[in-house]
Design a protein around this motif. Structure first.
Motif, PDB file in Angstrom:
ATOM      1  N   TYR A 244      39.439  37.022  32.902  1.00 11.26           N
ATOM      2  CA  TYR A 244      39.631  35.573  32.758  1.00 11.26           C
ATOM      3  C   TYR A 244      39.120  34.786  33.965  1.00 11.26           C
ATOM      4  O   TYR A 244      39.037  33.559  33.889  1.00 11.26           O
ATOM      5  N   LEU A 245      38.771  35.470  35.037  1.00  7.41           N
ATOM      6  CA  LEU A 245      38.481  34.757  36.279  1.00  7.41           C
ATOM      7  C   LEU A 245      37.117  34.083  36.274  1.00  7.41           C
ATOM      8  O   LEU A 245      36.816  33.306  37.176  1.00  7.41           O
ATOM      9  N   ASN A 246      36.285  34.380  35.275  1.00 12.20           N
ATOM     10  CA  ASN A 246      34.991  33.692  35.174  1.00 12.20           C
ATOM     11  C   ASN A 246      35.103  32.405  34.369  1.00 12.20           C
ATOM     12  O   ASN A 246      34.098  31.791  34.036  1.00 12.20           O
ATOM     13  N   ARG A 247      36.331  31.997  34.058  1.00  8.32           N
ATOM     14  CA  ARG A 247      36.555  30.762  33.301  1.00  8.32           C
ATOM     15  C   ARG A 247      36.892  29.579  34.207  1.00  8.32           C
ATOM     16  O   ARG A 247      37.391  28.559  33.746  1.00  8.32           O
ATOM     17  N   GLY A 248      36.636  29.719  35.488  1.00  7.31           N
ATOM     18  CA  GLY A 248      37.029  28.672  36.417  1.00  7.31           C
ATOM     19  C   GLY A 248      38.471  28.768  36.821  1.00  7.31           C
ATOM     20  O   GLY A 248      39.121  27.757  37.138  1.00  7.31           O
TER      21      GLY A 248
ATOM     22  N   GLN B 292      41.392  30.771  39.290  1.00  2.00           N
ATOM     23  CA  GLN B 292      41.605  31.575  40.501  1.00  2.00           C
ATOM     24  C   GLN B 292      43.003  32.182  40.467  1.00  2.00           C
ATOM     25  O   GLN B 292      43.988  31.493  40.191  1.00  2.00           O
TER      26      GLN B 292
ATOM     27  N   ALA C 155      37.830  26.755  41.800  1.00  2.00           N
ATOM     28  CA  ALA C 155      38.529  26.945  40.526  1.00  2.00           C
ATOM     29  C   ALA C 155      39.174  25.656  40.038  1.00  2.00           C
ATOM     30  O   ALA C 155      39.659  24.841  40.836  1.00  2.00           O
TER      31      ALA C 155
ATOM     32  N   GLU D  43      41.587  35.547  44.396  1.00  2.32           N
ATOM     33  CA  GLU D  43      40.605  36.293  43.622  1.00  2.32           C
ATOM     34  C   GLU D  43      40.063  35.352  42.550  1.00  2.32           C
ATOM     35  O   GLU D  43      40.814  34.781  41.766  1.00  2.32           O
ATOM     36  N   GLY D  44      38.752  35.178  42.537  1.00  2.00           N
ATOM     37  CA  GLY D  44      38.151  34.238  41.606  1.00  2.00           C
ATOM     38  C   GLY D  44      37.409  33.142  42.349  1.00  2.00           C
ATOM     39  O   GLY D  44      37.346  33.136  43.586  1.00  2.00           O
ATOM     40  N   PRO D  45      36.860  32.177  41.638  1.00  2.00           N
ATOM     41  CA  PRO D  45      36.020  31.144  42.265  1.00  2.00           C
ATOM     42  C   PRO D  45      36.797  30.244  43.223  1.00  2.00           C
ATOM     43  O   PRO D  45      37.948  29.905  42.972  1.00  2.00           O
TER      44      PRO D  45
ATOM     45  N   SER E 179      41.124  40.165  35.425  1.00  2.00           N
ATOM     46  CA  SER E 179      39.728  40.070  35.844  1.00  2.00           C
ATOM     47  C   SER E 179      38.838  39.466  34.766  1.00  2.00           C
ATOM     48  O   SER E 179      37.849  38.789  35.062  1.00  2.00           O
TER      49      SER E 179
END
Length: 267
Positions: A146-150, A152, A121, A116-118, A144
């Protein structure tokens, strides 16, 4: 005569080499029956009251047990003194060896997980997740943000809480969109706590059973349990739902901006 003595001596030496001394270690019957049931004894020590103490692990959980003076009965659990001090906790800290996590990161990477996430990452976090775990649902909700911080998050699906857990976990890893199916199960919790999906193929079931075994190998006693790396690359483990400070400052700390992709993925 001398040849026979020499021959017998060689046989004794061979047995000692072939079978380490620990193989000859004998435990009282009351302790041995627990070992036969899956307990791994790590240390033996003199406990208060003239008792013989043991520490070990069973299914990833630290266990303390105390052999009574008659040598025939064992008490399992917490020992306290007259001041209410938890002596068993001290025995665990003193006598139970810490789990070596040096190889843990590669073992986690080789497990069956849902990301889940990029995809690109710069930092990876692993969490053992049971579909019937309410705290796992809460952890995923908190993660969720924190997952836009690069970063995964990789969910290692296990089935340990309820009989339905294994089938649900297997249904996630075998779904066309595993992350979407995990989110669906989360949305149904706890209404579907005891409901079990239809029969799951052997392949996905074996993957979840392998994840269950990895829990025991890494002494993971409960879900969620989070694994992350610090700035020096050392692996850390948090059992249970981390507090907000641990989430922001340790588990989901921002990735190093200047790191190369190879080093970033190691995080």
């Amino acid at each position: 005569m001398k040849i026979n003595i020499l021959t017998n001596l060689i046989r004794v030496v061979y047995l000692i080499i072939a079978f380490p001394l620990t193989a000859f270690a004998q435990y009282p019957d009351a302790v041995q029956v627990l070992i036969d049931g899956g307990l791994k004894v790590e240390a033996r020590f003199d406990a208060p009251g003239g008792l013989q103490g043991y520490v070990g692990r069973k299914d990833g959980r630290a266990v303390t047990l105390y052999l009574m003076t008659d040598g025939e009965h064992v008490v399992i659990g917490k020992m306290v003194d007259g001041f209410g001090q938890d002596l068993s906790a001290e025995h665990i800290r003193t006598w139970l060896p810490a789990i070596d996590l040096t190889q843990a990161w590669q073992q986690l990477a080789n497990a069956t997980w849902v990301a889940e996430g990029p995809k690109d990452a710069r930092r990876i976090v692993y969490v053992f997740t049971d579909p019937n775990c309410g705290y796992c649902v809460e952890f995923r909700q908190k993660a969720s943000a924190y997952l836009n911080r690069g970063i995964q998050l990789r969910h290692i699906l296990v089935g340990v809480i309820q009989p339905s857990s294994l089938a649900k976990a297997a249904s996630v890893v075998s779904a066309d969109n595993p992350l979407e199916h995990l989110a669906f199960l989360d949305s149904q919790f706890p209404r579907n706590w005891l409901e079990s999906p239809d029969l799951i193929p052997a392949g996905p079931r074996k993957k979840i059973e392998a994840n269950n075994q990895l829990m025991k190998t890494l002494a993971v006693p409960a879900t969620p349990t989070v694994f992350y790396r610090d700035k020096q690359g050392e692996v850390h483990k948090i059992v249970g739902l981390p507090d907000d400070t641990a989430l922001s400052n340790a588990v989901f700390r921002p990735p190093n901006q200047g790191a190369s992709q190879h080093l970033q993925n190691r995080q």
